[in-house]
Design an enzyme around this catalytic site. Structure first.
Site, PDB file in Angstrom:
ATOM      1  N   HIS A 128      11.466  -6.476   0.640  1.00 28.13           N
ATOM      2  CA  HIS A 128      10.122  -6.467   1.228  1.00 28.13           C
ATOM      3  C   HIS A 128       9.907  -7.833   1.884  1.00 28.13           C
ATOM      4  O   HIS A 128      10.469  -8.834   1.429  1.00 28.13           O
ATOM      5  CB  HIS A 128       9.124  -6.259   0.085  1.00 28.13           C
ATOM      6  CG  HIS A 128       7.713  -6.028   0.495  1.00 28.13           C
ATOM      7  ND1 HIS A 128       6.862  -7.065   0.813  1.00 28.13           N
ATOM      8  CD2 HIS A 128       6.982  -4.900   0.618  1.00 28.13           C
ATOM      9  CE1 HIS A 128       5.674  -6.578   1.109  1.00 28.13           C
ATOM     10  NE2 HIS A 128       5.709  -5.259   0.996  1.00 28.13           N
ATOM     11  N   ASP A 205      12.360  -8.882  -7.982  1.00 26.66           N
ATOM     12  CA  ASP A 205      11.098  -8.349  -7.488  1.00 26.66           C
ATOM     13  C   ASP A 205      10.934  -6.962  -8.110  1.00 26.66           C
ATOM     14  O   ASP A 205      11.600  -6.006  -7.719  1.00 26.66           O
ATOM     15  CB  ASP A 205      11.151  -8.265  -5.952  1.00 26.66           C
ATOM     16  CG  ASP A 205       9.966  -7.506  -5.365  1.00 26.66           C
ATOM     17  OD1 ASP A 205       9.156  -6.954  -6.135  1.00 26.66           O
ATOM     18  OD2 ASP A 205       9.868  -7.462  -4.128  1.00 26.66           O
ATOM     19  N   GLN A 208       8.135  -2.371  -7.455  1.00 29.21           N
ATOM     20  CA  GLN A 208       8.260  -0.906  -7.441  1.00 29.21           C
ATOM     21  C   GLN A 208       8.974  -0.371  -8.687  1.00 29.21           C
ATOM     22  O   GLN A 208       9.157   0.834  -8.804  1.00 29.21           O
ATOM     23  CB  GLN A 208       9.043  -0.459  -6.195  1.00 29.21           C
ATOM     24  CG  GLN A 208       8.371  -0.811  -4.886  1.00 29.21           C
ATOM     25  CD  GLN A 208       7.112   0.008  -4.615  1.00 29.21           C
ATOM     26  OE1 GLN A 208       6.888   1.055  -5.227  1.00 29.21           O
ATOM     27  NE2 GLN A 208       6.270  -0.471  -3.715  1.00 29.21           N
ATOM     28  N   LYS A 231       0.039  -1.623  -8.221  1.00 32.18           N
ATOM     29  CA  LYS A 231       1.031  -0.560  -8.034  1.00 32.18           C
ATOM     30  C   LYS A 231       1.309   0.156  -9.362  1.00 32.18           C
ATOM     31  O   LYS A 231       2.073   1.109  -9.405  1.00 32.18           O
ATOM     32  CB  LYS A 231       2.326  -1.134  -7.469  1.00 32.18           C
ATOM     33  CG  LYS A 231       2.156  -1.645  -6.034  1.00 32.18           C
ATOM     34  CD  LYS A 231       3.459  -2.118  -5.467  1.00 32.18           C
ATOM     35  CE  LYS A 231       3.283  -2.971  -4.231  1.00 32.18           C
ATOM     36  NZ  LYS A 231       2.898  -2.212  -3.049  1.00 32.18           N
ATOM     37  N   CYS A 369       6.833  -2.935   5.577  1.00 31.16           N
ATOM     38  CA  CYS A 369       7.084  -4.369   5.330  1.00 31.16           C
ATOM     39  C   CYS A 369       8.559  -4.639   5.031  1.00 31.16           C
ATOM     40  O   CYS A 369       8.898  -5.496   4.205  1.00 31.16           O
ATOM     41  CB  CYS A 369       6.221  -4.917   4.202  1.00 31.16           C
ATOM     42  SG  CYS A 369       4.479  -4.897   4.572  1.00 31.16           S
TER      43      CYS A 369
HETATM   44  N1  PLP Z   1       7.918  -6.140  -3.210  1.00 30.18           N
HETATM   45  C1  PLP Z   1       7.992  -4.822  -3.044  1.00 30.18           C
HETATM   46  C2  PLP Z   1       9.281  -4.117  -3.314  1.00 30.18           C
HETATM   47  C3  PLP Z   1       6.859  -4.106  -2.623  1.00 30.18           C
HETATM   48  O1  PLP Z   1       6.923  -2.798  -2.451  1.00 30.18           O
HETATM   49  C4  PLP Z   1       5.657  -4.824  -2.374  1.00 30.18           C
HETATM   50  C5  PLP Z   1       4.476  -4.116  -1.866  1.00 30.18           C
HETATM   51  O2  PLP Z   1       4.554  -3.062  -1.267  1.00 30.18           O
HETATM   52  C6  PLP Z   1       5.645  -6.190  -2.581  1.00 30.18           C
HETATM   53  C7  PLP Z   1       6.787  -6.819  -2.996  1.00 30.18           C
HETATM   54  C8  PLP Z   1       4.398  -7.006  -2.361  1.00 30.18           C
HETATM   55  O3  PLP Z   1       3.447  -6.660  -3.305  1.00 30.18           O
HETATM   56  P1  PLP Z   1       1.956  -7.230  -3.206  1.00 30.18           P
HETATM   57  O4  PLP Z   1       1.468  -6.908  -1.822  1.00 30.18           O
HETATM   58  O5  PLP Z   1       1.232  -6.486  -4.280  1.00 30.18           O
HETATM   59  O6  PLP Z   1       2.024  -8.697  -3.467  1.00 30.18           O
END
Ligand code: PLP
Length: 411
Positions: A128, A205, A208, A231, A369
């Site tokens: 992301h 990370d 998900q 999420k 993203c």
């Molecule tokens: N990492 C992953 C794999 C994501 O799907 C997302 C959000 O869609 C993020 C990071 C960023 O999360 P946040 O916008 O809640 O900080």
């Protein structure tokens, strides 16, 4: 409702989610955008309401009753999160604003301490933007080098290539546990083991992963693990950075301000202990309480039940969508979470999204993203249906019919 192989009473669960009973464009809402954010059960909403109606106060500061109650509740929430991810200590759980906040914290503090010119940071093709851009910024500042693990056409990491990228120059490996665009579940345990053998630190990370699968940070043996509350059925604006005590203790603070200090004089400031050293200013108190309530809710259902049921939904939807002519699934890893990204020959994904929205169905369209990942597949974006435990096979049936109708209009 069709019986499932797993002990999940989805009909009862759905009663806990008020938003699932609203109509969108005159049709019952079908919410398949859980990868972007999940819906919130009444149990979480009630905690938020109650807090502002009866408990609101600042924490760690007052000696009055309300402040002490709020502090106790916030620190109890931290322990709920600690248990959920099986961290060894509650002070290894740092409240942040979300995954993005957590990654930026590590990029800043870890970057200051550990990254020098010529050092290498490894990420993957399927990250992301929030796990790409902070590292690019750090590399630019420190004249360090960003390396990227490639993937195959199914959307799986090429582990042999990863091994070749590792070297004594590698200071950090950071990859997503589950891809938000492809659904790929990465072999993070193996990645962590290999990275550690090469002497690198590891950040996972988990944005998900945590909503869908059991995460045990001690078993994984990662140095850092990041995720977002929203999420996983909790509120927006709150997230977690898990970090190993010994590593966090060595890092400089991220932001300066109240709560993160022990003493302040104009000549010298001393910093607070973990976790407060990384929590400057008034935090999202109600966010922390809401996140703990979301975890209590997930624990009641059982994370293994959630995972099994969502897997069943994914298989069901995959089989059905494959039967539609011209559909191409993006992300066919052997090990996948409940994310179904697809394209239809000759049709822009956003046209599909717009038409089925008119039928009350919420899916995501675009690059999610993950622009570099879209470039890897040489596509502008995908349409993405992502499922949670409150979704049903009947909803998938309606979605498939709506998709077929949309394609008839568009082709
Ligand atoms: N990492 C992953 C794999 C994501 O799907 C997302 C959000 O869609 C993020 C990071 C960023 O999360 P946040 O916008 O809640 O900080």
């Amino acid at each position: 409702m069709e019986a499932t192989t797993y002990k999940l009473n989805v009909e009862e669960i759905r009663k806990d989610f008020p938003i699932l009973h609203r109509q969108v464009n005159g049709k019952p809402l079908i919410y398949f955008d859980n990868g972007a954010t999940s819906q919130k059960p009444r149990q979480v909403i009630d905690v938020i309401n109650r807090y502002y109606q009866h408990e609101n106060s600042n924490i760690h500061r007052g000696i009055h009753t309300l402040s002490q109650e709020a502090t106790d509740a916030y620190e109890k929430a931290r322990k709920t999160i600690q248990q959920f991810i099986n961290a060894q200590h509650h002070h290894e759980v740092i409240f942040t604003s979300g995954t993005t906040g957590s990654v930026n914290l590590v990029a800043s503090s870890f970057g200051k301490k550990h990254i020098q010119a010529g050092d290498e940071i490894i990420i993957s093709t399927m990250e992301h933007h929030s796990n790409i851009v902070p590292w690019q910024m750090l590399c630019e500042e420190k004249k360090a080098i960003l390396k990227v693990i490639p993937i195959n056409d199914k959307g799986e990491l090429l582990m042999e290539e990863f091994k070749r990228l590792l070297s004594p120059k590698t200071k950090l490996v950071t990859v997503t546990h589950v891809s938000n665009t492809l659904g790929t579940i990465n072999p993070v345990k193996e990645i962590i083991k290999l990275a550690k053998a090469a002497g690198a630190f590891v950040l996972i990370d988990g944005a998900q992963a945590v909503p869908h699968t059991k995460v045990d940070v001690q078993e994984l043996d990662c140095d850092f693990y990041a995720f977002s509350g929203h999420k996983m059925f909790g509120p927006t604006g709150v997230g977690i950075l898990y970090g190993k005590e010994a590593i966090l203790n060595e890092l400089p603070p991220y932001q300066g301000g109240g709560d993160m200090i022990k003493t302040v004089t104009f000549e010298k400031t001393t910093y607070n202990e973990l976790p407060h050293k990384f929590e400057a200013g008034t935090p999202n108190i109600v966010g922390g309480l809401g996140l703990a309530a979301a975890i209590d809710y997930m624990n009641k259902i059982g994370i293994t039940n959630i995972e099994a049921y969502e897997h069943e939904l994914l298989n069901y939807a995959t089989e059905k969508i494959k039967k539609i002519e011209g559909v191409r699934i993006i992300g066919e890893a052997a090990n996948k979470a409940s994310v179904l990204s697809f394209l239809v020959d000759g049709i822009h994904p956003s046209d599909i999204g717009m038409i089925i929205d008119k039928l009350g169905i919420a899916i995501r369209t675009g690059h999610h993203c993950t622009e570099p990942l879209m470039n890897r597949f040489d596509i502008p974006g995908t349409a993405r249906a992502s499922f949670a435990f409150y979704n049903t096979k009947e909803e998938i049936d309606t979605f498939i019919l709506a998709l077929e109708r949309a394609l008839k209009m568009l082709l």
